[in-house]
Scaffold this motif. Structure first.
Motif, PDB file in Angstrom:
ATOM      1  N   ALA A   1      29.954 -28.778   7.179  1.00 41.36           N
ATOM      2  CA  ALA A   1      30.783 -28.630   5.954  1.00 41.36           C
ATOM      3  C   ALA A   1      29.965 -27.947   4.724  1.00 41.36           C
ATOM      4  CB  ALA A   1      31.372 -29.925   5.443  1.00 41.36           C
ATOM      5  N   ASP A   2      30.571 -26.817   4.269  1.00 44.10           N
ATOM      6  CA  ASP A   2      29.797 -26.208   3.155  1.00 44.10           C
ATOM      7  C   ASP A   2      30.414 -26.553   1.805  1.00 44.10           C
ATOM      8  OD1 ASP A   2      28.318 -25.045   5.189  1.00 44.10           O
ATOM      9  OD2 ASP A   2      29.490 -22.929   4.857  1.00 44.10           O
ATOM     10  N   GLU A   3      29.601 -26.951   0.676  1.00 47.22           N
ATOM     11  CA  GLU A   3      30.009 -27.096  -0.604  1.00 47.22           C
ATOM     12  C   GLU A   3      29.079 -26.675  -1.656  1.00 47.22           C
ATOM     13  OE1 GLU A   3      30.293 -31.452  -1.394  1.00 47.22           O
ATOM     14  OE2 GLU A   3      31.042 -32.095   0.712  1.00 47.22           O
ATOM     15  N   HIS A   4      29.907 -26.431  -2.693  1.00 50.08           N
ATOM     16  CA  HIS A   4      28.925 -25.971  -3.770  1.00 50.08           C
ATOM     17  C   HIS A   4      28.548 -26.983  -4.856  1.00 50.08           C
ATOM     18  CE1 HIS A   4      30.763 -22.047  -2.947  1.00 50.08           C
ATOM     19  NE2 HIS A   4      29.622 -21.591  -3.409  1.00 50.08           N
ATOM     20  N   ILE A   5      27.179 -27.114  -4.856  1.00 54.06           N
ATOM     21  CA  ILE A   5      26.583 -28.058  -5.809  1.00 54.06           C
ATOM     22  C   ILE A   5      25.925 -27.259  -6.864  1.00 54.06           C
ATOM     23  CG2 ILE A   5      24.604 -29.730  -6.173  1.00 54.06           C
ATOM     24  CD1 ILE A   5      26.661 -30.769  -3.756  1.00 54.06           C
ATOM     25  N   ASP A   6      26.384 -27.824  -8.180  1.00 51.13           N
ATOM     26  CA  ASP A   6      25.918 -27.016  -9.163  1.00 51.13           C
ATOM     27  C   ASP A   6      24.522 -27.293  -9.865  1.00 51.13           C
ATOM     28  OD1 ASP A   6      28.347 -26.126  -9.779  1.00 51.13           O
ATOM     29  OD2 ASP A   6      28.983 -27.502 -11.581  1.00 51.13           O
ATOM     30  N   LEU A   7      23.730 -26.375  -9.761  1.00 56.64           N
ATOM     31  CA  LEU A   7      22.438 -26.363 -10.357  1.00 56.64           C
ATOM     32  C   LEU A   7      22.576 -26.241 -11.862  1.00 56.64           C
ATOM     33  CD1 LEU A   7      19.518 -24.404  -8.831  1.00 56.64           C
ATOM     34  CD2 LEU A   7      19.662 -24.752 -11.430  1.00 56.64           C
ATOM     35  N   ARG A   8      22.029 -27.092 -12.640  1.00 57.53           N
ATOM     36  CA  ARG A   8      22.152 -27.349 -14.151  1.00 57.53           C
ATOM     37  C   ARG A   8      20.905 -27.162 -14.671  1.00 57.53           C
ATOM     38  NH1 ARG A   8      27.486 -29.011 -15.935  1.00 57.53           N
ATOM     39  NH2 ARG A   8      28.665 -29.372 -13.960  1.00 57.53           N
ATOM     40  N   ALA A   9      20.825 -26.459 -16.036  1.00 56.74           N
ATOM     41  CA  ALA A   9      19.463 -26.201 -16.474  1.00 56.74           C
ATOM     42  C   ALA A   9      19.843 -26.139 -18.100  1.00 56.74           C
ATOM     43  CB  ALA A   9      18.718 -25.344 -16.075  1.00 56.74           C
ATOM     44  N   PRO A  10      19.194 -26.459 -19.083  1.00 58.05           N
ATOM     45  CA  PRO A  10      19.341 -26.262 -20.275  1.00 58.05           C
ATOM     46  C   PRO A  10      19.210 -24.737 -20.738  1.00 58.05           C
ATOM     47  CG  PRO A  10      17.711 -28.056 -20.255  1.00 58.05           C
ATOM     48  CD  PRO A  10      17.813 -27.465 -18.880  1.00 58.05           C
ATOM     49  N   ASP A  11      18.389 -24.064 -20.200  1.00 63.81           N
ATOM     50  CA  ASP A  11      18.282 -22.606 -20.635  1.00 63.81           C
ATOM     51  C   ASP A  11      17.328 -22.040 -19.356  1.00 63.81           C
ATOM     52  OD1 ASP A  11      15.654 -23.432 -21.047  1.00 63.81           O
ATOM     53  OD2 ASP A  11      16.264 -23.898 -23.079  1.00 63.81           O
ATOM     54  N   GLY A  12      17.475 -20.698 -19.621  1.00 66.71           N
ATOM     55  CA  GLY A  12      16.515 -19.943 -18.527  1.00 66.71           C
ATOM     56  C   GLY A  12      14.995 -20.341 -18.472  1.00 66.71           C
ATOM     57  N   VAL A  13      14.271 -20.562 -19.565  1.00 66.37           N
ATOM     58  CA  VAL A  13      13.007 -20.980 -19.597  1.00 66.37           C
ATOM     59  C   VAL A  13      12.860 -22.311 -18.844  1.00 66.37           C
ATOM     60  CG1 VAL A  13      11.144 -21.956 -20.954  1.00 66.37           C
ATOM     61  CG2 VAL A  13      12.241 -20.048 -21.729  1.00 66.37           C
ATOM     62  N   THR A  14      13.803 -23.348 -19.114  1.00 63.39           N
ATOM     63  CA  THR A  14      13.498 -24.580 -18.212  1.00 63.39           C
ATOM     64  C   THR A  14      13.782 -24.096 -16.764  1.00 63.39           C
ATOM     65  OG1 THR A  14      14.320 -25.724 -20.004  1.00 63.39           O
ATOM     66  CG2 THR A  14      14.560 -26.826 -17.853  1.00 63.39           C
ATOM     67  N   TRP A  15      14.593 -23.412 -16.472  1.00 64.55           N
ATOM     68  CA  TRP A  15      14.806 -23.070 -14.926  1.00 64.55           C
ATOM     69  C   TRP A  15      13.605 -22.282 -14.354  1.00 64.55           C
ATOM     70  CZ3 TRP A  15      14.220 -19.313 -11.403  1.00 64.55           C
ATOM     71  CH2 TRP A  15      14.743 -19.624  -9.806  1.00 64.55           C
ATOM     72  N   VAL A  16      13.030 -21.415 -14.998  1.00 65.04           N
ATOM     73  CA  VAL A  16      11.700 -20.512 -14.491  1.00 65.04           C
ATOM     74  C   VAL A  16      10.684 -21.832 -14.401  1.00 65.04           C
ATOM     75  CG1 VAL A  16      10.197 -18.897 -14.929  1.00 65.04           C
ATOM     76  CG2 VAL A  16      12.513 -18.391 -15.235  1.00 65.04           C
ATOM     77  N   ASP A  17      10.486 -22.509 -15.284  1.00 67.31           N
ATOM     78  CA  ASP A  17       9.293 -23.503 -15.144  1.00 67.31           C
ATOM     79  C   ASP A  17       9.541 -24.575 -14.025  1.00 67.31           C
ATOM     80  OD1 ASP A  17       8.215 -22.371 -17.417  1.00 67.31           O
ATOM     81  OD2 ASP A  17       8.882 -24.075 -18.922  1.00 67.31           O
ATOM     82  N   TRP A  18      10.756 -24.695 -13.727  1.00 70.22           N
ATOM     83  CA  TRP A  18      11.288 -25.780 -12.751  1.00 70.22           C
ATOM     84  C   TRP A  18      10.771 -25.136 -11.401  1.00 70.22           C
ATOM     85  CZ3 TRP A  18      15.436 -25.086  -9.218  1.00 70.22           C
ATOM     86  CH2 TRP A  18      15.761 -26.129  -8.579  1.00 70.22           C
ATOM     87  N   SER A  19      11.177 -23.668 -11.376  1.00 73.91           N
ATOM     88  CA  SER A  19      10.966 -22.977 -10.037  1.00 73.91           C
ATOM     89  C   SER A  19       9.711 -22.884  -9.815  1.00 73.91           C
ATOM     90  CB  SER A  19      11.537 -21.588 -10.273  1.00 73.91           C
ATOM     91  OG  SER A  19      10.665 -20.672 -10.949  1.00 73.91           O
ATOM     92  N   HIS A  20       8.631 -23.129 -10.585  1.00 73.35           N
ATOM     93  CA  HIS A  20       7.201 -23.457 -10.285  1.00 73.35           C
ATOM     94  C   HIS A  20       7.003 -24.660  -9.253  1.00 73.35           C
ATOM     95  CE1 HIS A  20       5.379 -20.049 -12.345  1.00 73.35           C
ATOM     96  NE2 HIS A  20       6.304 -19.874 -12.747  1.00 73.35           N
ATOM     97  N   THR A  21       7.797 -25.740  -9.284  1.00 71.75           N
ATOM     98  CA  THR A  21       7.675 -26.935  -8.622  1.00 71.75           C
ATOM     99  C   THR A  21       8.292 -26.972  -7.392  1.00 71.75           C
ATOM    100  OG1 THR A  21       9.323 -28.159  -9.733  1.00 71.75           O
ATOM    101  CG2 THR A  21       7.389 -27.747 -11.018  1.00 71.75           C
ATOM    102  N   GLN A  22       9.153 -26.246  -6.751  1.00 73.01           N
ATOM    103  CA  GLN A  22       9.839 -25.923  -5.641  1.00 73.01           C
ATOM    104  C   GLN A  22       9.424 -24.958  -5.060  1.00 73.01           C
ATOM    105  OE1 GLN A  22      12.148 -23.910  -5.494  1.00 73.01           O
ATOM    106  NE2 GLN A  22      13.074 -23.780  -7.519  1.00 73.01           N
ATOM    107  N   GLY A  23      10.282 -24.609  -3.906  1.00 71.35           N
ATOM    108  CA  GLY A  23       9.997 -23.513  -3.001  1.00 71.35           C
ATOM    109  C   GLY A  23       9.583 -22.303  -3.510  1.00 71.35           C
ATOM    110  N   MET A  24      10.091 -21.879  -4.606  1.00 71.94           N
ATOM    111  CA  MET A  24       9.749 -20.460  -5.134  1.00 71.94           C
ATOM    112  C   MET A  24       8.211 -20.333  -5.582  1.00 71.94           C
ATOM    113  SD  MET A  24      12.027 -18.373  -8.039  1.00 71.94           S
ATOM    114  CE  MET A  24      11.166 -16.836  -8.379  1.00 71.94           C
TER     115      MET A  24
END
Length: 285
Positions: A215-238
């Motif tokens: 089953a496919d579902e959409h899970i919302d990825l939420r972040a306060p802003d772009g800077v927070t997302w980019v900083d977060w991306s340094h801690t996971q697969g990216m």
């Protein structure tokens, strides 16, 4: 694939990211983990194995379900992740949670010792996941269930990020990735059995499971802003991409992503619906 090199790369990446992994104000792994556990449906008193547990997004949700009369074991190849999960277990006072360093491709555990196996974005990353699946079938008691998540793989999107990033990350930058993580290699490795639900079902049946549900579902990825997302991306697969980009290209990509993500979010927080595939199956009673 050089599996020794592959595993050492993954271990190093997540050891280095462990302290900040899923801790920077971005919501994705925790809600996905809770939804995975809802689908796995462990019952009070049961034993759960969470593969590639990380800091415990699925592990602690499963522990809540089985309660003190049950047991939740998390395994991860990265010792730093295991240590962070142990700290969390101690802080929560969850004595029925255990965490061990272990190679998920070859789980060193007694047969028929679990009621439920879960894997949040983890089982699929084993060097040869289809070959490892029968080992997990053997760990389940009769009637036991496995449940795991995967990106929704298609031919025209980069699968480990929300679809919007296919447009935002120039494909030429992906040539900086190690060979095993470039788009063509990923498509050969993952799309061959995960893209088509029928192929995935056949893989699960060959591994010793039945009653396969995809089953496919959409899970919302939420972040306060772009800077927070980019900083977060340094801690996971990216993180692997950031590590291998030349400095000037890293700066350019960071600026592009922050600018475009802030444009997308407008005046509110960033919300990116992300397709996630949930797979559930059982072993025969």
């Amino acid at each position: 694939m050089d599996t020794t090199k592959y595993k050492s790369t993954v271990t190093e990446a997540f050891n280095n990211a462990a302290a900040k992994y899923d801790q920077l104000g971005v919501e994705f792994f925790t809600p996905m983990g809770r939804r995975l556990v809802e689908r796995a449906d462990p019952q009070p008193g049961q034993r759960v194995l969470d593969v590639g547990c990380g800091r415990g997004a699925s592990l602690f949700a499963a522990a809540e379900r089985v309660g003190p009369s049950g047991h939740a074991l998390g395994i991860d190849i990265a010792p730093a992740m295991v240590e962070e999960a142990r700290r969390q277990a101690a802080a929560l006072g969850t004595r029925h949670v255990e965490v061990r360093v272990m190679d998920g491709e070859h789980p060193d555990l007694p047969p028929a010792s679990f009621d439920v196996v879960t894997g949040g974005y983890s089982l699929i990353f084993l060097p040869d996941a289809p070959a490892a699946l029968p080992r997990y079938a053997a760990l389940l008691r009769r009637g036991g269930r496995i449940a795991f998540t995967s990106p929704v793989f298609t031919e025209d999107t980069f699968p480990f990020l929300p679809p919007v990033f296919t447009e935002l990350i120039p494909e030429r930058l992906l040539r900086n990735l190690p060979a095993d993580w470039r788009p063509d290699a990923l498509k050969r490795r993952f799309n061959s059995w995960l893209q088509d639900p029928d192929d995935l079902t056949r893989t699960m049946l060959r591994a010793g499971f039945d009653d396969v549900e995809v089953a496919d579902e959409h899970i919302d990825l939420r972040a306060p802003d772009g800077v927070t997302w980019v900083d977060w991306s340094h801690t996971q697969g990216m993180r692997l991409l950031w590590q291998h980009l030349p400095e000037y290209e890293s700066r350019q990509l960071r600026h592009r992503l922050v600018t475009e993500l802030d444009r997308l979010r407008g005046d509110g927080p960033l919300r990116l619906p992300t397709p996630v595939r949930f797979v559930r199956a059982s072993v025969a009673d």
